[in-house]
Design an enzyme around this catalytic site. Structure first.
Site, short mmCIF file in Angstrom:
data_model
loop_
_atom_site.label_atom_id
_atom_site.label_comp_id
_atom_site.label_asym_id
_atom_site.label_seq_id
_atom_site.Cartn_x
_atom_site.Cartn_y
_atom_site.Cartn_z
N ALA A 1 0.80 -1.23 0.00
CA ALA A 1 0.00 0.00 0.00
C ALA A 1 0.83 1.28 0.00
O ALA A 1 0.28 2.37 -0.08
CB ALA A 1 -0.93 -0.01 1.21
N ARG B 1 2.95 2.63 -2.17
CA ARG B 1 3.04 3.45 -3.39
C ARG B 1 2.25 2.80 -4.51
O ARG B 1 1.71 1.70 -4.36
CB ARG B 1 4.49 3.67 -3.79
CG ARG B 1 5.27 2.38 -4.03
CD ARG B 1 6.76 2.69 -4.17
NE ARG B 1 7.55 1.47 -4.14
CZ ARG B 1 7.94 0.78 -5.20
NH1 ARG B 1 7.61 1.19 -6.42
NH2 ARG B 1 8.65 -0.32 -5.09
N VAL C 1 5.71 -9.44 2.52
CA VAL C 1 4.74 -10.54 2.28
C VAL C 1 5.42 -11.84 1.87
O VAL C 1 4.76 -12.87 1.79
CB VAL C 1 3.68 -10.14 1.22
CG1 VAL C 1 2.81 -9.00 1.72
CG2 VAL C 1 4.30 -9.82 -0.13
N TYR D 1 7.10 -13.07 -14.67
CA TYR D 1 6.00 -12.23 -14.16
C TYR D 1 4.66 -12.73 -14.68
O TYR D 1 3.70 -12.87 -13.92
CB TYR D 1 6.27 -10.78 -14.60
CG TYR D 1 5.19 -9.79 -14.24
CD1 TYR D 1 5.06 -9.31 -12.93
CD2 TYR D 1 4.30 -9.31 -15.21
CE1 TYR D 1 4.08 -8.38 -12.61
CE2 TYR D 1 3.32 -8.39 -14.89
CZ TYR D 1 3.22 -7.92 -13.58
OH TYR D 1 2.24 -7.00 -13.27
N ALA E 1 3.95 -15.67 -15.80
CA ALA E 1 3.66 -17.00 -15.22
C ALA E 1 2.99 -16.83 -13.86
O ALA E 1 2.01 -17.51 -13.53
CB ALA E 1 4.94 -17.82 -15.10
N ILE F 1 -0.98 1.26 -16.03
CA ILE F 1 -1.49 2.27 -15.10
C ILE F 1 -0.37 3.25 -14.76
O ILE F 1 0.75 2.84 -14.43
CB ILE F 1 -1.99 1.59 -13.80
CG1 ILE F 1 -2.98 0.46 -14.12
CG2 ILE F 1 -2.60 2.61 -12.84
CD1 ILE F 1 -4.20 0.86 -14.93
P1 NDP Z 1 4.89 -0.62 -7.60
O1 NDP Z 1 6.19 -1.25 -7.92
O2 NDP Z 1 4.71 0.85 -7.78
O3 NDP Z 1 4.47 -0.95 -6.10
C1 NDP Z 1 4.55 -2.27 -5.66
C2 NDP Z 1 4.23 -2.27 -4.19
O4 NDP Z 1 4.37 -3.61 -3.70
C3 NDP Z 1 5.20 -1.40 -3.39
O5 NDP Z 1 4.49 -0.73 -2.39
C4 NDP Z 1 6.16 -2.41 -2.80
O6 NDP Z 1 6.76 -2.02 -1.60
C5 NDP Z 1 5.22 -3.58 -2.57
N1 NDP Z 1 5.96 -4.81 -2.41
C6 NDP Z 1 6.79 -5.41 -3.30
N2 NDP Z 1 7.32 -6.51 -2.77
C7 NDP Z 1 6.82 -6.60 -1.50
C8 NDP Z 1 7.00 -7.50 -0.44
N3 NDP Z 1 7.82 -8.56 -0.54
N4 NDP Z 1 6.34 -7.30 0.72
C9 NDP Z 1 5.51 -6.25 0.86
N5 NDP Z 1 5.29 -5.33 -0.11
C10 NDP Z 1 5.95 -5.52 -1.28
O7 NDP Z 1 3.81 -1.45 -8.43
P2 NDP Z 1 2.40 -1.02 -9.03
O8 NDP Z 1 1.69 -0.15 -8.08
O9 NDP Z 1 2.62 -0.59 -10.42
O10 NDP Z 1 1.70 -2.45 -9.08
C11 NDP Z 1 0.85 -2.92 -8.06
C12 NDP Z 1 0.27 -4.25 -8.50
O11 NDP Z 1 -0.40 -4.07 -9.76
C13 NDP Z 1 1.32 -5.33 -8.73
O12 NDP Z 1 0.81 -6.58 -8.34
C14 NDP Z 1 1.53 -5.28 -10.23
O13 NDP Z 1 1.99 -6.49 -10.74
C15 NDP Z 1 0.12 -4.95 -10.71
N6 NDP Z 1 0.09 -4.33 -12.04
C16 NDP Z 1 0.54 -3.06 -12.23
C17 NDP Z 1 0.45 -2.48 -13.48
C18 NDP Z 1 0.87 -1.07 -13.76
O14 NDP Z 1 0.76 -0.64 -14.92
N7 NDP Z 1 1.31 -0.29 -12.79
C19 NDP Z 1 -0.06 -3.24 -14.64
C20 NDP Z 1 -0.51 -4.55 -14.31
C21 NDP Z 1 -0.44 -5.08 -13.06
P3 NDP Z 1 8.14 -1.15 -1.60
O15 NDP Z 1 7.68 0.27 -1.78
O16 NDP Z 1 8.76 -1.40 -0.28
O17 NDP Z 1 8.97 -1.65 -2.75
#
Ligand code: NDP
Length: 245
Positions: free
Chosen positions: A17, A19, A68, A157, A159, A190
């Site tokens: 949550a 970012r 997570v 990814y 997969a 997005i």
């Molecule tokens: P971001 O990379 O901007 O954010 C990902 C978030 O997940 C960050 O807050 C990050 O935390 C957190 N995160 C990553 N690994 C862990 C972990 N091990 N434990 C806890 N938190 C973790 O991604 P988006 O906002 O772009 O994407 C969000 C979701 O939407 C993802 O599942 C992505 O695959 C999906 N998605 C996004 C698209 C897009 O265009 N943006 C398109 C299609 C799917 P930290 O800040 O600490 O790294």
């Protein structure tokens, strides 16, 4: 102002949550009336500002740091849900990671990291959240439009995200009888705080039917619908939110 899907008093855990889409989810769900337990991994100013925004929003919201992919962290996170909320009505598995690597150079460690964060963590969180669910609960898994399309350099990814669809279908059938619905929201491209080169923005905007990238709140509104009782007969579904790409 856009009307919001009513989530009056639902207790919802959102992962990732801090970012991007997850931040949009936490803020929109809170504005929609949910009580939000926002899980973040790395701290910083963006987390401080999220805390301020959530504090300004009516409801009982909390920020909890947890990785997570770490079993102990997940256990502690769900324990926080139990002690602070007494249970959960919704779980949004949003945390995800991606990398762009040619398949023939992809190290197994990177395959595992991406699979574990995007899919393994969903297993872990959903399984451990089950005892917290009441008579009705909704799990929303954030997938990807790319899962069923495929993209070069993202085999690991896609997969993981395709696996999420299979898991969602099976869990919908296995858990439906106890009032748990499970769905996927599959975003297209997005716009988030992450800088994208203008050429990439133009390219993907041009591929959509609506001529632009999506906004984080547009993913959040779809998730809010699936968390709400308005979607009570929808389960096992993948809702593409992709501007018609
Ligand atoms: P971001 O990379 O901007 O954010 C990902 C978030 O997940 C960050 O807050 C990050 O935390 C957190 N995160 C990553 N690994 C862990 C972990 N091990 N434990 C806890 N938190 C973790 O991604 P988006 O906002 O772009 O994407 C969000 C979701 O939407 C993802 O599942 C992505 O695959 C999906 N998605 C996004 C698209 C897009 O265009 N943006 C398109 C299609 C799917 P930290 O800040 O600490 O790294």
């Amino acid at each position: 102002m856009t009307d919001l899907i009513p989530l009056g008093g639902k207790r919802v855990l959102v992962t990732g949550a801090g970012r991007g889409i997850g931040r949009g989810l936490a803020l929109t769900l809170a504005a929609s009336g949910a009580h939000v337990l926002a899980c973040y991994r790395g701290g910083g100013e963006h987390i401080d500002s999220l805390a301020v925004r959530l504090k300004e929003t009516p409801g009982d919201h909390h920020l909890i740091q947890a990785d997570v992919t770490d079993a102990e962290d997940v256990q502690r996170l769900l324990e926080e849900a139990r002690t602070r909320f007494g249970g959960l009505d919704g779980l949004v598995n949003n945390a995800g990671v991606i990398s762009h690597i040619p398949f023939e150079e992809l190290p197994y460690e990177e395959w595992s990291r991406v699979l574990d964060t995007n899919l393994g963590a969903v297993f872990r969180l959903t399984q451990q959240a089950l005892p917290l669910f009441g008579e009705r609960a909704s799990v929303v898994n954030i997938g990807s439009r790319a899962a069923t399309v495929g993209i070069p350099l993202r085999g690991h990814y896609t997969a993981a995200k395709a696996g999420l669809i299979g898991l969602t279908r099976s869990l919908a059938k296995e858990l439906g009888g106890r009032g748990v619905r499970v769905n996927v929201v599959a975003p297209g491209v997005i716009a988030t705080e992450a800088e994208l080169p203008q050429a990439v923005v133009d390219k993907y905007s041009g591929l959509t039917a609506v001529g632009r990238l999506g906004r984080t709140e547009e993913i959040a509104h779809a998730a809010a619908f699936l968390l709400s009782d308005l979607s009570s007969y929808i389960t096992g579904e993948t809702l593409h939110v992709d501007g018609g790409i």
